[in-house]
Design an enzyme around this catalytic site. Structure first.
Site, mmCIF file in Angstrom:
data_model
loop_
_atom_site.group_PDB
_atom_site.id
_atom_site.type_symbol
_atom_site.label_atom_id
_atom_site.label_comp_id
_atom_site.label_asym_id
_atom_site.label_seq_id
_atom_site.Cartn_x
_atom_site.Cartn_y
_atom_site.Cartn_z
ATOM 1 N N ASP A 96 3.807 -3.355 -3.863
ATOM 2 C CA ASP A 96 4.202 -4.251 -4.946
ATOM 3 C C ASP A 96 5.159 -5.368 -4.533
ATOM 4 O O ASP A 96 5.959 -5.841 -5.327
ATOM 5 C CB ASP A 96 4.858 -3.419 -6.054
ATOM 6 N N GLU A 118 -1.823 2.327 -2.953
ATOM 7 C CA GLU A 118 -0.740 2.687 -3.875
ATOM 8 C C GLU A 118 -0.848 1.855 -5.169
ATOM 9 O O GLU A 118 0.090 1.190 -5.620
ATOM 10 C CB GLU A 118 0.652 2.490 -3.258
ATOM 11 N N GLU A 132 8.847 -6.447 -8.638
ATOM 12 C CA GLU A 132 7.738 -5.592 -8.191
ATOM 13 C C GLU A 132 6.774 -5.206 -9.315
ATOM 14 O O GLU A 132 5.560 -5.132 -9.091
ATOM 15 C CB GLU A 132 8.283 -4.333 -7.517
ATOM 16 N N HIS A 206 18.972 -0.697 -2.460
ATOM 17 C CA HIS A 206 18.536 -2.063 -2.146
ATOM 18 C C HIS A 206 17.988 -2.852 -3.332
ATOM 19 O O HIS A 206 17.738 -4.039 -3.223
ATOM 20 C CB HIS A 206 17.461 -2.039 -1.045
ATOM 21 N N ARG A 208 16.828 -5.191 -6.167
ATOM 22 C CA ARG A 208 17.275 -6.515 -6.599
ATOM 23 C C ARG A 208 17.895 -6.478 -7.996
ATOM 24 O O ARG A 208 18.846 -7.201 -8.278
ATOM 25 C CB ARG A 208 16.057 -7.443 -6.590
ATOM 26 N N HIS A 239 21.286 -1.395 3.871
ATOM 27 C CA HIS A 239 20.276 -2.454 3.967
ATOM 28 C C HIS A 239 20.898 -3.709 4.577
ATOM 29 O O HIS A 239 22.064 -4.007 4.321
ATOM 30 C CB HIS A 239 19.772 -2.753 2.542
HETATM 31 N N1 UDP Z 1 13.857 4.315 5.596
HETATM 32 C C1 UDP Z 1 14.023 4.185 6.985
HETATM 33 N N2 UDP Z 1 15.288 3.963 7.465
HETATM 34 C C2 UDP Z 1 16.382 3.863 6.662
HETATM 35 C C3 UDP Z 1 16.206 3.982 5.263
HETATM 36 C C4 UDP Z 1 14.923 4.202 4.757
HETATM 37 O O1 UDP Z 1 13.049 4.273 7.737
HETATM 38 O O2 UDP Z 1 17.487 3.658 7.187
HETATM 39 C C5 UDP Z 1 12.493 4.540 5.051
HETATM 40 C C6 UDP Z 1 12.336 5.670 4.069
HETATM 41 O O3 UDP Z 1 12.057 6.896 4.712
HETATM 42 C C7 UDP Z 1 11.184 5.212 3.183
HETATM 43 C C8 UDP Z 1 11.274 3.697 3.234
HETATM 44 O O4 UDP Z 1 12.135 3.373 4.322
HETATM 45 O O5 UDP Z 1 9.916 5.569 3.730
HETATM 46 C C9 UDP Z 1 11.843 3.211 1.927
HETATM 47 O O6 UDP Z 1 12.161 1.883 2.014
HETATM 48 P P1 UDP Z 1 12.950 1.121 0.866
HETATM 49 O O7 UDP Z 1 13.856 2.080 0.173
HETATM 50 O O8 UDP Z 1 13.535 -0.078 1.521
HETATM 51 O O9 UDP Z 1 11.803 0.598 -0.100
HETATM 52 P P2 UDP Z 1 11.055 1.205 -1.366
HETATM 53 O O10 UDP Z 1 10.456 2.521 -0.968
HETATM 54 O O11 UDP Z 1 12.046 1.326 -2.481
HETATM 55 O O12 UDP Z 1 10.002 0.196 -1.689
#
Ligand code: UDP
Length: 384
Positions: A96, A118, A132, A206, A208, A239
Site C-alpha cells: 500500500d 497483500e 496507505e 514510523h 506518518r 526509523h
Molecule cells: N524490520 C527490520 N528491521 C528493523 C525493524 C523492522 O527488518 O529494525 C522489519 C520487520 O520485521 C517487518 C518490517 O520491517 O517485516 C516492517 O516494516 P515497517 O514497520 O517499516 O513497515 P510496515 O510493516 O508498517 O508497512
C-alpha cells in the site's frame, strides 16, 4: 517464459516480495524482472542483499524532505519508460505504498495486467493509515489478480464488487520471509543487550499519521515505562526519518535500560523478535510476524487493517496516548494470565507457503495450471 515485473520501493515491500522473487526464479514458466523505486534507500538495500536480489532497474527516487506529490511524480516518471521498454506479461506490486499505487497506475496505462500481493486490507478510514489506505483502494481498482492474505481481506474486496474469481487467499508472504530469514546464517549484528535474561521489549514506530504529536507521546510513554520497570530492557531500532528522530529521541536520553539502535538488518531483527518478551509497535508487518513467534504485540494505533490478529488475541490496540501505552505495557508485564492469553494464539496470517500459491495463481492467470487451493489457517499443533 512469461516475464513478470516486480515493482517495489520500501523495506516492508522488499521483505514481502523477496519470497515471491525467489519462487519466480525457481519456476518453469516465469522469469522475474526486479524494478525498485528506492522510496526507501538503506533499508531496502539491506533486504535485497539478505535475499540475494539484485534489482534490474533502480530508479533512486528518494529526495530529502520530498512531499507525497513529488514522490508520486518521480515514481510515475521513472516507471513509465521502463514499462514501455520492457513490456512484461504482468506487473506485481505489493501492499500500500506510493510505489505500489504508482506501479499499478503505470502498468494500467500500458495495459499490462496488475497482480496485487497483500490485497484487500482496509480500515475504512482514508486518513488511517495515511496515505496507505487510499493507495490500497486505488491499487485494487487497477488490479487483475488480487492475492489476499486472509479470508477477511478477500471479503473486503468482494464488498467493493471485485469479481470473486479474480481473488485468491494465499496467506501473507511475510511469514515465508520470516521462516527463510530465521534459517539463514548471517553475520552477527545482534545488539549486545540480547545476552542475559532480562525481559526485552522491542519498540518500532514510523507511521506518518503519528508525526503530529503521536511520536512525542510515544517518547514520553517509553521514558515513564523505563523508570517504572527498571528490569525491562527496551530496544528501539529507530526509523531513519529525521521527523521521527527529532520527536522521540529527546525523551529517551538518560535511561540505562533503553537502547536506541539504527534499523536492524532483517535477519537480526527476526532474531530480536524471537528473543523478545513483548513488542510495542505501529508496524503492520510486525503484527503479522509476531504471532508466528508467540509474542504479544501492543499496537500504537487506534485502528488496524489486521483485525484477524486482534480476534486471535495476539494483538491489542493501545493508540498513541501516553497513559494507555504505559498501562498496556505494565498490565502485560504484571499479569501472567493476560500475557499467556496473548502469547498462545493461532497465527491467522500464513504457513510459509504463500509465495508458492502466488506462483500457482500466476500459472492459473495465464492458463498454465488449475486454480490453486486457498490458504486456510490451522489451529496450533494441528499436523494436517
Ligand atoms: N524490520 C527490520 N528491521 C528493523 C525493524 C523492522 O527488518 O529494525 C522489519 C520487520 O520485521 C517487518 C518490517 O520491517 O517485516 C516492517 O516494516 P515497517 O514497520 O517499516 O513497515 P510496515 O510493516 O508498517 O508497512
Amino acid at each position: 517464459m512469461r516475464r513478470i515485473m516486480v515493482v517495489y520501493g520500501t523495506r516492508p515491500e522488499a521483505i514481502k516480495v523477496a519470497p515471491l522473487v525467489t519462487a519466480l526464479r525457481e519456476s518453469h514458466h516465469f522469469s522475474p524482472t526486479v524494478v525498485v523505486t528506492g522510496q526507501h534507500r538503506e533499508l531496502l538495500d539491506q533486504v535485497n542483499d539478505l535475499f540475494d536480489i539484485k534489482p534490474d532497474v533502480d530508479l533512486g527516487i528518494l529526495r530529502p524532505g520530498q512531499s507525497l506529490g513529488q514522490l508520486t511524480e518521480l515514481a510515475v516518471h521513472g516507471l513509465d519508460p521502463v514499462m514501455a521498454r520492457e513490456r512484461p506479461d504482468a506487473v506485481v506490486v505489493q501492499g500500500d505504498t506510493t510505489t505500489t499505487f504508482t506501479g499499478a497506475l503505470t502498468a494500467f496505462y500500458h495495459r499490462i495486467p496488475v497482480v496485487h500481493l497483500e490485497a484487500g486490507l482496509r480500515t475504512d478510514d482514508v486518513f488511517s493509515p495515511y496515505p496507505e489506505e487510499v493507495n490500497r483502494r486505488l491499487t485494487a481498482t487497477l488490479t487483475r489478480l488480487h492475492l489476499a492474505p486472509t479470508v477477511g481481506s478477500r471479503n473486503n474486496l468482494l464488498r467493493e464488487s471485485v469479481p470473486p474469481e479474480s481473488v485468491l487467499v494465499i496467506g501473507n508472504t511475510v511469514i515465508d520471509a520470516l521462516v527463510q530469514a530465521s534459517r539463514m546464517v548471517v553475520p552477527q549484528q545482534d545488539p549486545p543487550e540480547l545476552d542475559g535474561d532480562r525481559p526485552i521489549m522491542v519498540v518500532t514506530a514510523h507511521r506518518r499519521e503519528s508525526w503530529d504529536g503521536g511520536m512525542e507521546s510515544i517518547g514520553r510513554a517509553l521514558s515513564r515505562i523505563a523508570t517504572e520497570e527498571p528490569d525491562l530492557r527496551i530496544i528501539f531500532p529507530i526509523h531513519p526519518n529525521p521527523v521521527i528522530r527529532r520527536a522521540v529521541l529527546p525523551h529517551l536520553r538518560g535511561h540505562p535500560n533503553i537502547t536506541v539502535t539504527e534499523p536492524l538488518e532483517y535477519g537480526a531483527f527476526a532474531r530480536l523478535l524471537g528473543r523478545a518478551h513483548l513488542v510495542l509497535t505501529d508496524s503492520g508487518g510486525i503484527q503479522e510476524e509476531a504471532p508466528t513467534l508467540g509474542k504479544p504485540v501492543l499496537v500504537m494505533r487506534d485502528i488496524t487493517e489486521r483485525p484477524e490478529a486482534v480476534s486471535a488475541g495476539t494483538v491489542a490496540l493501545v493508540g498513541t496516548d501516553e497513559d494507555r501505552i504505559v498501562s498496556g505495557v505494565t498490565h502485560l508485564l504484571r499479569s501472567p494470565a493476560a500475557y499467556r492469553r496473548m502469547a498462545n494464539a493461532v497465527n491467522p496470517y500464513g504457513d510459509g507457503h504463500a509465495a508458492e500459491r502466488a506462483v500457482a495463481a500466476l500459472d492459473h492467470l495465464f492458463g498454465l495450471g488449475p486454480r490453486p487451493e486457498p490458504f486456510c489457517p490451522r489451529p496450533a499443533g494441528d499436523p494436517s
